[in-house]
Design a protein around this motif. Structure first.
Motif: not given
Lengths: 161, 106, 115
Positions: A103-107, A109-123
């Motif tokens: 729900q929150s914006d901070a969460a 943003v954290t998810l988006a940056n984490s997706i970018t940094l995990t293998p094979g995916t980019i937000t």
């Protein structure tokens, strides 16, 4: 209250960057930190109403080792692909959409940056609660959002559906 | 040890030249922005290596910090600016020898 | 001891920078190039900067510790900024309607791109 937080953060940052502790530099630091916290206190600490910020920050710090491991894996993956002679057969890029329950914006943003940094995916984009993600192959695309969302929901103390 | 740092710096410059290929020959504006961004990241690292070679890390670390922030802001501003240019296509706007075509994207 | 650690970390970082650059040159389209640029840069700057921060501590004084903290601060900034910059660039490309390179079987569902 948030004036005070911004001021303390800015002054700590000043001390870190200047590294001089005589009266003249400290006075300059106090003046400029006051100016900055007066002008832009509404940029940081937007909703100060919610309790338990410090615990969230602490759990975010505990999240760092896991994300470091993921970054190492993803860089090895991208290195293997980039140096592979027949790389174009190995990848099947596609764009996938999924809904998040964070729900929150901070969460988010954290998810988006984490997706970018995990293998094979980019937000690519966040619109409301829909994430658009570019994935390098079908295998990683089907793994989304995966355990990452679970971990981030635990950090930001969001209730399970 | 100093020789090792100098060699590292030279190798980093070679990688920057390789990335410069992507920056010059596109094919789209977005590719060039990406090339400029990764050159900027390498420059931040290179500045600290230069500081270590000269023994003045305390000075170069501030320059590197300012450079990293500037690189980030430039990337954000440029991508905001080009986000609504509808004619950045794979072969179209942004190629060195631009020839206007009706169907830039097939 | 410190020298060996620094050399190991920096050579690993250089290798990943090399892989990033090769990836940026070889991948077929803009989206896949961003994969190489966004991920490789973060880890390789992390390795090289940590190596330099450790090397900087070989004789310990207050100034050196401050410089090490500053280097780690740059690292933290790159860590936050690199995924965000990647996201901004790829969003600009998506907004202006660049179609991703892909196999034909993956084409369906991609025709409703922003245009």
């Amino acid at each position: 209250m948030r004036y005070l937080y911004t001021f303390l953060l800015m002054f700590g940052f000043w001390l870190l960057l200047s590294g001089k502790f005589d009266l003249f530099h400290l006075t300059l630091g106090v003046i400029s930190s006051l100016l900055v916290s007066w002008m832009s206190s509404d940029l940081l600490f937007i909703d100060s109403s919610k309790k338990g910020r410090l615990i969230e920050v602490w759990r975010l710090i505990l999240y760092i080792p896991w994300i470091l491991k993921e970054i190492l894996l993803s860089t090895l993956h991208v290195t293997w692909l980039a140096l592979h002679p027949a790389m174009k057969e190995k990848i099947a890029p596609r764009i996938v959409n999924f809904k998040t329950r964070l729900q929150s914006d901070a969460a988010r943003v954290t998810l988006a940056n984490s997706i970018t940094l995990t293998p094979g995916t980019i937000t690519v984009r966040i619109e409301g609660d829909v994430f658009t993600v570019h994935a390098l192959s079908d295998k990683v695309a089907s793994g989304l959002p995966g355990e990452m969302e679970e971990r981030i929901a635990r950090i930001f103390t969001e209730e399970r559906p | 040890m100093s020789n090792f740092f100098i060699a590292t710096g030279v190798v980093l410059c070679l990688f920057m030249l390789l990335a410069l290929y992507r920056t010059i020959f596109g094919p789209t504006i977005i590719d060039r922005m990406m090339g400029a961004n990764i050159i900027g990241t390498k420059t931040t690292v290179l500045l600290i290596i230069i500081g270590t070679i000269y023994g003045r890390v305390d000075m170069f670390v501030d320059i590197a910090l300012a450079y990293a922030m500037l690189n980030f802001i430039v990337t954000i501003a440029a991508s905001r600016y080009f986000a609504h240019h509808k004619n950045i296509r794979a072969e179209g706007y942004g190629v060195l020898h631009y020839t206007p075509t009706k169907e830039a994207d097939k | 001891m410190i020298n060996t650690l620094t050399i190991t970390l920096m050579i690993a970082g250089l290798f990943f920078f090399f892989a990033t650059t090769v990836g940026v040159l070889r991948f077929p389209d803009f989206y896949t190039r961003m994969h190489a640029a966004g991920k490789g840069d973060t880890l390789s700057s992390l390795l090289i900067l940590v190596g330099l921060a450790i090397y900087n501590l070989h004789h310990i004084s207050a100034g050196n510790i401050l410089v090490t903290i500053k280097i780690l601060f740059i690292l933290m900034f790159i860590f936050l900024a690199s995924p965000t910059a990647t996201h901004a660039i790829i969003d600009a490309g998506y907004e202006s309607g660049i179609k991703p390179w892909g196999k034909e079987s993956n084409r369906e569902g991609q025709d409703d791109l922003a245009d």
